[in-house]
Design an enzyme around this catalytic site. Structure first.
Site, PDB file in Angstrom:
ATOM      1  N   CYS A  94     -26.745 -37.800  -2.117  1.00  0.00           N
ATOM      2  CA  CYS A  94     -26.436 -38.796  -3.120  1.00  0.00           C
ATOM      3  C   CYS A  94     -25.655 -39.950  -2.443  1.00  0.00           C
ATOM      4  O   CYS A  94     -26.106 -41.091  -3.145  1.00  0.00           O
ATOM      5  CB  CYS A  94     -25.687 -38.179  -4.196  1.00  0.00           C
ATOM      6  SG  CYS A  94     -26.135 -36.610  -4.889  1.00  0.00           S
ATOM      7  N   HIS A 353     -30.756 -42.675 -11.484  1.00  0.00           N
ATOM      8  CA  HIS A 353     -29.958 -42.171 -10.168  1.00  0.00           C
ATOM      9  C   HIS A 353     -31.134 -41.773  -9.009  1.00  0.00           C
ATOM     10  O   HIS A 353     -31.132 -40.604  -9.078  1.00  0.00           O
ATOM     11  CB  HIS A 353     -28.788 -41.095 -10.472  1.00  0.00           C
ATOM     12  CG  HIS A 353     -27.882 -40.707  -9.362  1.00  0.00           C
ATOM     13  ND1 HIS A 353     -28.015 -41.370  -8.200  1.00  0.00           N
ATOM     14  CD2 HIS A 353     -27.214 -39.482  -9.369  1.00  0.00           C
ATOM     15  CE1 HIS A 353     -27.271 -40.539  -7.157  1.00  0.00           C
ATOM     16  NE2 HIS A 353     -26.774 -39.502  -8.233  1.00  0.00           N
ATOM     17  N   CYS A 383     -19.617 -39.793  -6.034  1.00  0.00           N
ATOM     18  CA  CYS A 383     -19.589 -38.321  -5.636  1.00  0.00           C
ATOM     19  C   CYS A 383     -20.942 -38.248  -4.967  1.00  0.00           C
ATOM     20  O   CYS A 383     -22.120 -38.750  -4.963  1.00  0.00           O
ATOM     21  CB  CYS A 383     -19.366 -37.696  -6.776  1.00  0.00           C
ATOM     22  SG  CYS A 383     -20.511 -37.666  -7.951  1.00  0.00           S
ATOM     23  N   GLY A 385     -23.174 -34.575  -3.833  1.00  0.00           N
ATOM     24  CA  GLY A 385     -23.330 -33.033  -4.001  1.00  0.00           C
ATOM     25  C   GLY A 385     -22.840 -32.287  -2.664  1.00  0.00           C
ATOM     26  O   GLY A 385     -23.153 -32.767  -1.693  1.00  0.00           O
TER      27      GLY A 385
END
Length: 396
Positions: A94, A353, A383, A385
């Site tokens: 991400c 996203h 953040c 994953g």
């Protein structure tokens, strides 16, 4: 001997509108999305000779399909840049788009580059299914396909099971840790949609968003102007029967691309434009994968310390909204951050996203907001994953 790091400027930043899963951009290949924002970025700086670009870095979380592994090089060729311009794909899941920006900035700061393009792209609609190679030739039994759209696949059996739970279940753990109610998450999601809709109606994205080639998509496709707390409350939990995470208070699956033009003083003179902002500091951290959503807490503290910036001095903050519970958990752990400056033009719950593009999007968003203000310092963080986080401080 390393000389004093050079100043690194963000000259410009563009992105496509983000399309919903199976929506307006689902017919556009990811390499074409990347080539489109790269071409648009260069068209906005006509004095820049493309041959001066030392490298093109694009974040991408998939790489298994039409990206052809190195989507940055594909974009360079498809956009018609000189074949002498190199390109590399970057994968930090991400955070890939922001990682590309950080690596480009680092190369410029160290003198390895003078002008670079960094960005990110993802087509979650077009992410392929993959078929593992069989253990032996000519298997007689059926073989299993795995989706590469989102999350774990082909998990190593040695990986602890508690680290491989779905991302939504991880967000539930964050919500439980800080006692974040369903009502609070839905209210946060509603604010994201309203802020994004207002930003579009006020023209705040006009200088940032460029149209994708061959597709009519006037704005981010996932924004819901007419949603309400009542509509959000009617949605069922998506991961746990008694949970609080729903499709309404989590980011959707999306398609899109973003790109930034970075330069040192010499490159800036060649481009002939006033920069949007300057890169001040970057940080990367790790965390228990079960609580990946809280990763930005340590990354933000680390980058603010490196930049010697007090939280109260931040004019704007872009904290990627993977889940409302995740952002609210980070803000609960960081009471020194003023919530009123966080995602003022909407966040990923409304905007979308597309994994590889999001880090580049929020970095560009901070740069444009600082340029509009004329002065100040801004923070971008997200953040990642499997338990990582990135944070970046910009100044004007």
């Amino acid at each position: 001997m390393i000389e004093r790091p050079r100043a690194v400027y963000i000259v410009d930043a563009v992105r496509t509108p983000f399309g919903r899963y199976g929506g307006a951009l689902s017919g556009v290949r990811p390499d074409d999305l990347a080539a489109g924002v790269l071409r648009a970025l260069l068209d906005r700086s006509p004095d820049l000779d493309p041959a001066r670009i030392d490298d093109v870095l694009f974040g991408n979380a998939n790489g298994a399909g039409e990206e052809n592994r190195d989507v940055a090089r594909m974009a360079v060729l498809l956009a018609g840049l000189p074949v002498t311009v190199p390109g590399a794909a970057i994968n930090r899941l991400c955070g890939s788009g922001m990682e590309a920006v950080i690596q480009a900035a680092r190369a410029i700061a160290l003198g390895d580059a003078s002008v670079a393009v960094a960005g990110g792209v993802e087509s979650m609609s077009r992410a392929p299914w993959v078929l593992p190679k069989p253990e032996r030739a000519f298997p007689a039994k059926d073989q299993q396909l795995y989706s590469t759209t989102l999350g774990w696949r082909l998990i190593n059996p040695q990986m602890p099971q508690e680290w491989t739970i779905p991302l939504g279940e991880s967000a539930e753990l964050v919500g439980a840790k800080y006692g974040i109610t369903r009502e609070a998450q839905d209210a946060f999601a509603l604010a994201s949609h309203r802020n994004a809709a207002r930003a579009w109606s006020e023209g705040l994205y006009d200088g940032e968003v460029v149209p994708p080639s061959g597709v009519t998509l006037p704005r981010d496709e996932n924004i819901r102007d007419t949603t309400s707390l009542e509509a959000l409350a009617a949605l069922k939990p998506a991961f746990l029967a008694d949970g609080t995470i729903t499709a309404g208070n989590a980011s959707p699956l999306n398609d899109g691309a973003a790109a930034l033009l970075l330069a040192d003083e010499e490159g800036l003179a060649a481009i002939g434009r006033e920069p949007l902002a300057r890169v001040r500091a970057a940080a990367v951290t790790g965390i228990d994968p079960r609580y990946f959503g809280l990763g930005p807490v340590d990354a933000i503290r680390k980058v603010l310390t490196k930049a010697e910036v007090a939280p109260g001095d931040l004019r704007t903050v872009e904290l990627n909204e993977a889940y409302a519970a995740q952002v609210l958990g980070c803000l609960a752990a960081l009471p020194e951050i003023d919530p009123s400056v966080v995602n003022p033009r909407g966040g990923a719950i409304a905007i979308g996203h597309p994994l590889g593009a999001s880090g580049a999007r929020i970095t560009g968003a901070v740069a444009h907001q600082l340029a509009a203000a004329g002065t100040g310092r801004g923070l971008a963080a997200l953040c990642i994953g499997v338990g990582q986080a990135l944070a970046l401080v910009l100044e004007r």
